[in-house]
Motif scaffolding. Structure first.
Motif, short mmCIF file in Angstrom:
data_model
loop_
_atom_site.label_atom_id
_atom_site.label_comp_id
_atom_site.label_asym_id
_atom_site.label_seq_id
_atom_site.Cartn_x
_atom_site.Cartn_y
_atom_site.Cartn_z
N ASP A 46 0.81 -1.22 0.00
CA ASP A 46 0.00 0.00 0.00
C ASP A 46 0.84 1.27 0.00
O ASP A 46 0.30 2.37 -0.19
N SER A 47 2.15 1.13 0.23
CA SER A 47 3.02 2.30 0.28
C SER A 47 4.46 1.87 0.03
O SER A 47 4.80 0.70 0.21
N LYS A 51 0.73 -9.60 6.01
CA LYS A 51 -0.21 -8.49 5.84
C LYS A 51 -1.45 -8.68 6.70
O LYS A 51 -1.97 -7.74 7.30
#
Length: 225
Positions: free
Chosen positions: A22-23, A196
């Motif tokens: 996500d980043s 995750k």
């Protein structure tokens, strides 16, 4: 690193961690855990927001010129769809480029910079076309549509083809792919999904260790004949 040496490193280390996140920070952390677990080939996908920042940071942290084994990794770019992104990735420090499909213009761009490009293929016709374009290794994608016997099938008419299955490769079948003749394997969500889900990225390291142990066992079996 020289193009030929990068290709040799991919074959030697055998397992490519395909990282999505996500980043950039999350991907850099996952890459660090994978490297600690023994995986030395890292592919940062362009689906990661600001993925080029992650590639730049990882190249600074894990330069392939490093003499320290625990600070060494080969960093590449994945999910590259067209030549503009390929060039941007290369300028950001990507040492290899991977695409989901066979895109001639992207291959041409990578050849211009003498950076290995691994396009995704599904058919013998696509493998042949990739070879005609000067590709050294093709990504068999998605690998979960096949079983390891496909490598022997493709290499019947095209024995010179180097195949890297990606998608559907896990700890349990990795050895089958390597023993079948895979040049290397790409590992995607199976490497990171537990980490995750739990928020414990250290699980990536433990999973990476399992993958590298499976790879070593397969290579030892091949060596013993």
């Amino acid at each position: 690193m020289d193009k030929i040496r990068v290709i040799q490193q991919i074959q030697e280390h055998g397992v490519v961690a395909v990282l999505r996140g996500d980043s950039p920070d999350e991907v850099v952390e996952m890459a660090g855990q994978a490297i600690e677990g023994g995986i030395r080939i890292i592919e940062v996908t362009m689906t990661v927001p600001h993925a080029l920042h992650a590639i730049e940071q990882l190249r600074r942290m894990y330069s392939s010129k490093s003499s320290s084994s625990d600070r060494f990794a080969v960093i590449g770019a994945g999910t590259v769809l067209e030549p503009v992104t390929a060039r941007s990735s290369i300028l950001a420090g990507a040492e290899f480029v991977v695409g989901p499909s066979l895109h001639p213009e992207t291959i041409t761009m990578c050849n211009l910079y003498r950076v290995p490009v691994l396009p995704g293929v599904m058919t013998i016709a696509e493998v042949q076309r990739a070879l005609e374009l000067g590709v050294d290794v093709v990504k068999l994608f998605p690998g979960n549509l096949y079983d390891p016997s496909i490598i022997k099938t493709i290499r019947g008419p095209l024995p010179q083809a180097n195949l890297m299955p990606t998608g559907g490769v896990d700890v349990n079948n990795l050895g089958d792919w390597i023993r079948a003749g895979a040049f290397a394997v790409g590992i995607g969500s199976d490497l990171t999904k537990e980490a995750k889900a739990s928020g414990d990225l250290a699980l990536v390291r433990r999973k990476a260790e399992q993958y590298m142990e499976a790879f070593r066992r397969a290579k030892e079996q091949i060596a013993r004949g």
